[in-house]
Enzyme design. Structure first.
Site, short mmCIF file in Angstrom:
data_model
loop_
_atom_site.label_atom_id
_atom_site.label_comp_id
_atom_site.label_asym_id
_atom_site.label_seq_id
_atom_site.Cartn_x
_atom_site.Cartn_y
_atom_site.Cartn_z
N LYS A 36 35.62 70.72 0.88
CA LYS A 36 36.16 70.38 2.20
C LYS A 36 36.25 71.59 3.13
O LYS A 36 36.25 71.43 4.36
CB LYS A 36 37.51 69.68 2.08
CG LYS A 36 38.55 70.44 1.27
CD LYS A 36 39.33 71.44 2.07
CE LYS A 36 40.19 72.30 1.18
NZ LYS A 36 40.96 73.32 1.92
N ASP A 91 43.04 66.09 1.50
CA ASP A 91 42.79 67.50 1.81
C ASP A 91 41.79 67.64 2.95
O ASP A 91 41.92 68.52 3.82
CB ASP A 91 42.25 68.20 0.55
CG ASP A 91 42.45 69.70 0.59
OD1 ASP A 91 43.01 70.22 1.57
OD2 ASP A 91 42.04 70.37 -0.38
N GLU A 100 37.23 80.60 2.47
CA GLU A 100 36.32 80.29 1.37
C GLU A 100 35.13 79.45 1.81
O GLU A 100 34.07 79.48 1.19
CB GLU A 100 37.08 79.57 0.25
CG GLU A 100 38.10 80.42 -0.49
CD GLU A 100 37.47 81.40 -1.47
OE1 GLU A 100 36.23 81.38 -1.60
OE2 GLU A 100 38.21 82.18 -2.09
#
Length: 341
Positions: free
Chosen positions: A191, A244, A281
């Site tokens: 995600k 998320d 990330e």
């Protein structure tokens, strides 16, 4: 783990600090390890993590430390909140110490060289350890400010899930359990890529319909890829999947969203990452995800499009135009269309 035995949190970033505070608020003694001795000393003295969680008081039950060996020796339950690029190098030299311990990854990333998730690296380093992951719609600052939050702990080891629930579950933080460790962790890692796209879309003033389309098609891509790797598609309908994805793609507090927003404002990738001051990330995940999707022949047009924007000179408008011109497909991959007339 005895009542007084400390729990270890490895990492001095925002999420590690938020989790350390949660543990301490539940009466668990915590040793929070970080590589930078100056950061550890400053947090001990000032009872705050000013770089990553400014304004949030560090609970008295959290002891910031710089001695990794002593921290691992003292703890049977270890939460790992290290950047994906550092996890292996930090823990591999201490593999023997990890034998039999509960290791719970908090890091939502993928190792570039191997396409391994963090729990898979932990498993490789310490095959005799009990491995789990924690993932969900968990913005660090909101957790630290006691906003009502839920998360998922995932492991094939049911006792480890129960142990994590016992130490983390509290008045404002609810912990659900799952046996699909791979799916939960993959959702958390993937995600981040789509949050960059969402941030760009907002900065460029795109409408609510467009943002909704991007998030929904992102979920389709994530699920399609995860199933190709053996994950359960139902996992992506839960907190670690759609939950998320929604928070990361809609909140300015999300680090990857912030990078995307800066890109949409016209900053270069380097400027956007430097302005953030933390690890995003999603940028690293994008590179390895595009290569892996090509290797296993999974259709991921948003991943390919973002890669084209960041590394091939394309614009978001060009990518969306290409997406709109592509051949229409079914909405949900896992629903049969055999009933069509």
């Amino acid at each position: 783990m005895t009542e007084q035995q400390p729990v270890a949190v490895l990492g001095g970033g925002s999420f590690g600090t938020a989790v350390a505070n949660l543990l301490a608020e539940n009466g668990v003694p915590v040793r929070q390890w970080m590589r930078d001795p100056a950061q550890a000393e400053a947090m001990r003295v000032n009872r705050e993590n000013p770089r990553y969680l400014k304004g949030i008081r560090l609970h008295d039950g959290v002891e910031p430390v710089n001695d990794l060996l002593a921290t691992l020796q003292a703890s049977e339950l270890v939460f790992v909140a290290l950047p994906s690029s550092a996890l292996r190098s930090v823990l591999a030299p201490h593999a023997e110490l990890l034998r039999g311990k509960g290791l719970v990854s908090l890091t939502k990333g993928i190792e570039a060289q191997s396409f391994k998730l963090m729990s898979q690296i932990l498993e490789e380093i310490a095959p005799q350890a009990r491995i789990g992951v924690l993932s969900g719609p968990n913005l660090s600052r909101e957790i630290a400010e006691h906003a009502l939050t839920a998360t998922v702990v995932a492991s094939e080891d049911e006792k480890l899930c129960q142990q994590v629930q016992a130490v983390l579950h509290g008045r404002t933080f609810r912990v659900y359990a799952s046996a699909d460790r791979f799916g939960v962790e993959l959702g958390g890692a993937l995600k981040n890529v789509y949050a960059i796209i969402a941030g760009m879309a907002v900065a460029l003033g795109m409408g609510e319909n467009t943002k909704s389309m991007l998030i929904t098609r992102a979920l389709a891509e994530m699920t399609r890829f995860a199933v190709s790797q053996g994950a359960n598609p139902m996992t992506f309908l839960g907190l670690a999947g759609v939950g998320d994805l929604i928070v990361t793609c809609s909140s300015p507090k999300s680090r990857n969203y912030q990078v995307g927003y800066a890109l949409g404002e016209g900053h270069s990738l380097e400027e956007a990452v430097n302005r953030l001051g933390e690890v995003a990330e999603g940028v690293n995940t994008l590179k390895v995800l595009k290569a892996k999707a090509q290797e296993v022949q999974v259709y991921m047009p948003l991943v390919a499009g973002l890669h084209a924007i960041l590394f091939e000179g394309r614009t978001l408008n060009q990518v969306i135009e290409h997406l709109m011109r592509a051949e229409p497909k079914t909405d949900v991959d896992f629903i049969s269309i055999s009933g069509f007339n």
